[in-house]
Scaffold this motif. Structure first.
Motif, mmCIF file in Angstrom:
data_model
loop_
_atom_site.group_PDB
_atom_site.id
_atom_site.type_symbol
_atom_site.label_atom_id
_atom_site.label_comp_id
_atom_site.label_asym_id
_atom_site.label_seq_id
_atom_site.Cartn_x
_atom_site.Cartn_y
_atom_site.Cartn_z
ATOM 1 N N SER A 1 0.777 -1.329 -0.416
ATOM 2 C CA SER A 1 0.087 0.299 -0.507
ATOM 3 C C SER A 1 0.993 1.227 0.133
ATOM 4 O O SER A 1 1.679 1.219 0.515
ATOM 5 C CB SER A 1 -1.190 -0.181 1.515
ATOM 6 O OG SER A 1 -1.681 1.495 1.567
ATOM 7 N N ASP A 2 0.112 2.484 -0.608
ATOM 8 C CA ASP A 2 0.980 3.499 -0.715
ATOM 9 C C ASP A 2 1.387 3.911 1.109
ATOM 10 O O ASP A 2 1.540 5.088 1.259
ATOM 11 C CB ASP A 2 0.514 4.773 -1.978
ATOM 12 C CG ASP A 2 0.844 4.697 -3.109
ATOM 13 O OD1 ASP A 2 0.218 4.427 -4.537
ATOM 14 O OD2 ASP A 2 2.340 4.609 -2.909
ATOM 15 N N PHE A 3 -0.113 3.347 1.677
ATOM 16 C CA PHE A 3 -0.151 4.089 3.050
ATOM 17 C C PHE A 3 -0.097 3.409 3.610
ATOM 18 O O PHE A 3 -1.118 2.039 4.013
ATOM 19 C CB PHE A 3 -2.553 4.914 2.712
ATOM 20 C CG PHE A 3 -2.541 5.038 1.644
ATOM 21 C CD1 PHE A 3 -2.754 4.610 0.695
ATOM 22 C CD2 PHE A 3 -2.285 6.253 1.263
ATOM 23 C CE1 PHE A 3 -3.686 5.220 -0.477
ATOM 24 C CE2 PHE A 3 -2.503 6.977 0.084
ATOM 25 C CZ PHE A 3 -3.126 6.199 -0.636
ATOM 26 N N ALA B 1 8.805 5.579 -0.076
ATOM 27 C CA ALA B 1 9.778 6.548 0.737
ATOM 28 C C ALA B 1 8.968 6.835 1.064
ATOM 29 O O ALA B 1 7.979 7.474 0.549
ATOM 30 C CB ALA B 1 10.949 6.736 0.242
ATOM 31 N N TYR B 2 9.405 7.821 3.281
ATOM 32 C CA TYR B 2 9.099 8.797 3.229
ATOM 33 C C TYR B 2 9.777 10.103 3.213
ATOM 34 O O TYR B 2 9.961 9.470 4.734
ATOM 35 C CB TYR B 2 8.070 8.651 4.148
ATOM 36 C CG TYR B 2 5.880 8.208 4.184
ATOM 37 C CD1 TYR B 2 6.041 6.808 3.885
ATOM 38 C CD2 TYR B 2 5.106 9.033 3.879
ATOM 39 C CE1 TYR B 2 4.531 6.177 3.277
ATOM 40 C CE2 TYR B 2 3.859 8.212 3.345
ATOM 41 C CZ TYR B 2 3.958 7.212 3.379
ATOM 42 O OH TYR B 2 2.625 6.483 3.175
ATOM 43 N N GLY B 3 9.914 10.790 3.095
ATOM 44 C CA GLY B 3 11.314 11.737 2.448
ATOM 45 C C GLY B 3 12.187 10.617 3.314
ATOM 46 O O GLY B 3 13.264 10.089 2.386
ATOM 47 N N ASN B 4 13.604 10.872 4.399
ATOM 48 C CA ASN B 4 14.321 10.049 4.491
ATOM 49 C C ASN B 4 14.043 8.631 4.717
ATOM 50 O O ASN B 4 14.966 7.385 5.060
ATOM 51 C CB ASN B 4 15.190 10.660 5.385
ATOM 52 C CG ASN B 4 15.502 11.762 4.995
ATOM 53 O OD1 ASN B 4 16.306 12.083 3.954
ATOM 54 N ND2 ASN B 4 16.127 13.205 6.448
ATOM 55 N N ARG B 5 12.867 8.149 5.564
ATOM 56 C CA ARG B 5 12.426 6.979 6.095
ATOM 57 C C ARG B 5 12.055 6.210 4.357
ATOM 58 O O ARG B 5 11.446 5.487 3.731
ATOM 59 C CB ARG B 5 11.339 6.822 6.636
ATOM 60 C CG ARG B 5 10.949 5.772 7.258
ATOM 61 C CD ARG B 5 9.676 5.999 8.411
ATOM 62 N NE ARG B 5 9.650 4.836 8.541
ATOM 63 C CZ ARG B 5 10.190 4.645 9.966
ATOM 64 N NH1 ARG B 5 10.658 5.507 10.207
ATOM 65 N NH2 ARG B 5 10.026 3.487 11.004
ATOM 66 N N ILE C 1 10.258 1.328 -0.483
ATOM 67 C CA ILE C 1 11.105 1.779 -1.894
ATOM 68 C C ILE C 1 10.810 3.074 -2.084
ATOM 69 O O ILE C 1 10.266 3.710 -2.091
ATOM 70 C CB ILE C 1 10.687 0.584 -3.175
ATOM 71 C CG1 ILE C 1 9.958 -0.342 -2.491
ATOM 72 C CG2 ILE C 1 10.719 0.696 -4.050
ATOM 73 C CD1 ILE C 1 8.919 -1.655 -2.763
ATOM 74 N N PRO C 2 12.163 3.483 -2.154
ATOM 75 C CA PRO C 2 12.756 4.760 -3.094
ATOM 76 C C PRO C 2 11.821 5.373 -4.397
ATOM 77 O O PRO C 2 12.764 5.774 -5.059
ATOM 78 C CB PRO C 2 14.192 4.845 -3.008
ATOM 79 C CG PRO C 2 14.344 3.685 -3.659
ATOM 80 C CD PRO C 2 13.372 2.495 -3.206
#
Lengths: 458, 186
Positions: free
Chosen positions: A13-15, A47-51, A66-67
């Motif tokens: 999921s994107d979420f 990926a969420y920001g640097n995560r 996944i970046p």
């Protein structure tokens, strides 16, 4: 009834965390309960920001960030076959047996389901929202959904209304769709030790995103009318969004600063503390497939007043909820009725009933049954996939077939360039269980099939 | 003297003892060169140049098409055939440091020394890119935010990395049992 076979599931999921919301919580809690049942669960998101990269969450839940950057509303850019290499790598290295995608608006989920089907994996899709049929965005999204669900193994919806909506939008056979409602973490949402007194004032709590879909415009009309009719009512509004300005203007215009408290965005960890300060929870959504917010409110012992939309009537028993049509007059009537019902409400009794009615472990067991059914579906070759997609429409069918053929060719190219044997399987890491479970039990180190190295990596 | 060796695909891992001092530990990852890559890329480049020449001489196009195709060929070779690495070595000198070496086909060697007291922990990390996922062995360095890759150019299988990791852990005096936070009890 249940299948004791252990599955290796990839949730896509994107979420997901660090984003907080209904879909995110559903994926997290379901994954945790499936881990407790002995299955292996891996979550794949963007990926969420640097995560970015691999993270481990509670209980050994492995998450691949996944970046691929999100391009709109937290969804990744749709490339149709661009995700195939990374999805294939994760499927092989984690020895996945089943792929479970979540949410119509998640492009990553659609990619994963499409690519997994072409590689022969069984896929399950869960739809969390209701969608329209008439506007341009809905028409396109429904076509994409038709593409994805054309050959999905099984599907899950969170309410019967949602099932009807999904079947109509996607053209999926109703026999393939299961209804498994969401649940609530009743350990986290407990009533106050000393509930607030009802003698001096009645507090009505609203916690939602202040957007059109969540009925913020209705609140603008309901609040002044109710404050006029009931002098002992006070409102607490948590949440933020584009409609917040309207509510603040309403508050100023009607001089309700001492009766309407605006908290702004409330972190999920603090939602309970806001809920237990109130007596009634008000939900004014214009559309809801399920509405976990009213479960959280009921678990905290609040009487709920909600609009009668979507799947909301299926969520709570009649003595825990008062339903109203989505117009200000009926909502005011419903709130007044709820105020008269308050003396009969015992928050602790309501909480105990919620514990029995809704339970994430029950959701996991029911999902296990869906997985077992999905794995029993017959294997299909490319021609069978293509014939299903061809029936999606005169032009769309041919386009979908073209995309499937390109995916198939890319898959075989990857099989030549990077054979599956070259992709190393990841050993399973097993995390410590609680101290209580450890006492009196003997220690066992789990070894992988290749006995050269054990589970200790870090 | 080769103490231990394993091979998988194009990678070969050897653990040897070159020096008389038994404490010095050397681990090599050797990459077998793939001639097919070179043949494919150079054939492609030649075909491209030949096509440009044909268009120029017989097709009547301008000579600049030949120059552009030569530039594109150079770009293609640089992109698809990076500097060839023959092997990467890790020389572990306990109580002193770790030397990371990269040996190129041309004979050039690049060395990088990390003192033992600067190494906080050697870790096996899963790296995720937009198209793939692979294991790397890295050193966490005290006072630095970036980790140091032990094998900077090669991506050997994790079965080979584990041997080097265990040797690094032993050298940096970290007990495996203390690291084993991943046991369960039955």
């Amino acid at each position: 009834m249940g299948d004791h076979e252990k599955h290796r599931i990839m949730m896509v999921s994107d979420f997901f965390y660090p984003n907080v919301g209904g879909v995110e919580n559903h994926v997290y809690y379901l994954s945790q309960c499936l881990l407790k049942l002995g299955h292996k669960v891996v979550v794949v998101t963007h990926a969420y920001g640097n995560r970015s990269g691999v993270r481990y969450m509670t209980g050994g839940l492995k998450v691949y960030y996944i970046p691929w950057r999100p391009f709109f509303n937290q969804s990744t850019f749709p490339t149709l076959i661009g995700m195939l290499p990374i999805i294939r790598t994760i499927l092989i290295r984690e020895r996945i047996t089943l792929v479970h995608g979540h949410q119509t608006f998640s492009t990553l989920s659609h990619h994963a389901l499409l690519n997994s089907r072409i590689m022969g994996y069984k896929v399950v899709f869960t739809d969390h929202s209701l969608n329209g049929f008439g506007d341009v965005g809905s028409i396109h999204m429904n076509k994409v959904l038709q593409f994805t669900l054309a050959d999905v193994s099984q599907a899950i919806c969170v309410s019967h209304t949602s099932k009807e909506n999904t079947v109509l939008r996607s053209g999926l056979s109703a026999e393939k769709v299961f209804v498994i409602p969401n649940a609530v973490d009743t350990e986290m949402f407990k009533p106050a030790f000393e509930p607030p007194s009802r003698s001096s004032e009645i507090v009505i709590v609203v916690i939602s995103r202040l957007v059109y879909r969540k009925g913020a415009d209705l609140l603008v009309e309901v609040i002044p009318e109710l404050c006029r009719l009931c002098p002992n009512v006070r409102f607490v509004i948590g949440g933020d969004g584009p409609k917040r300005v309207l509510l603040e203007e309403m508050r100023e215009h009607n001089s309700l600063q001492d009766r309407v408290e605006m908290l702004g965005a409330v972190p999920h960890a603090q939602v309970r503390s806001v809920l237990i300060s109130g007596h009634i929870f008000l939900n004014s959504s214009l559309t809801e497939a399920f509405c976990i917010a009213i479960l959280e409110a009921a678990s905290c012992g609040l009487l709920t007043v909600s609009t009668r939309v979507g799947g909301v009537p299926e969520v709570l028993p009649d003595d825990m909820i008062v339903l109203a049509e989505p117009n200000p007059a009926d909502m005011v009537r419903a709130i007044q009725k709820a105020i008269t019902m308050l003396p009969k409400i015992d928050p602790q009794v309501m909480h105990n009933r919620m514990k029995e009615l809704y339970n994430w472990h029950d959701v996991a067991r029911r999902t296990e049954i869906v997985y077992a059914r999905a794995l029993k579906c017959p294997h299909q070759d490319l021609l069978e996939h293509l014939s299903r997609h061809l029936s999606c429409g005169a032009w769309a069918g041919k386009l979908f077939c073209f995309v499937m053929i390109m995916s198939f060719l890319l898959w075989h190219l990857l099989e030549l360039w990077q054979p599956a044997d070259d992709i190393e399987e990841v050993p399973d890491l097993i995390f410590q269980t609680s101290m209580m479970e450890r006492r009196g039990l003997k220690k066992e180190k789990k070894m992988t099939d290749d006995g050269e190295f054990g589970t200790s990596f870090f | 003297m080769v103490k231990f060796s394993i091979s998988k695909g194009r990678y070969t891992y050897t653990h040897d003892q070159k020096y008389p001092c038994e404490n010095v530990d050397i681990h090599h990852i050797i990459l077998k060169s793939c001639r097919a890559n070179y043949v494919f890329v150079y054939t492609l480049a030649v075909l491209l140049l030949a096509s440009a020449l044909y268009l120029c001489i017989l097709g009547g196009k301008s000579i600049s098409i030949v120059y552009y195709s030569m530039l594109f060929d150079i770009f293609l070779v640089k992109l698809l055939l990076p500097k060839p690495v023959k092997k990467e070595s890790v020389v572990i000198m306990p109580a002193f440091g770790v030397q990371l070496e990269t040996h190129y086909m041309s004979g050039k060697i690049i060395r990088c020394f990390v003192p033992i007291d600067k190494i906080l922990k050697p870790v096996l990390v899963e790296c995720v890119t937009p198209v793939t996922c692979y294991w790397t062995l890295s050193l966490m360095i005290r006072g630095e935010s970036e980790m140091v890759l032990v094998f900077k150019n090669l991506r050997p299988p994790v079965k080979m990395l584990v041997h080097v990791w265990k040797a690094l852990c032993a050298a940096t005096d970290i007990k495996e049992e203390a690291l084993n936070t991943c046991t369960t009890y039955n």
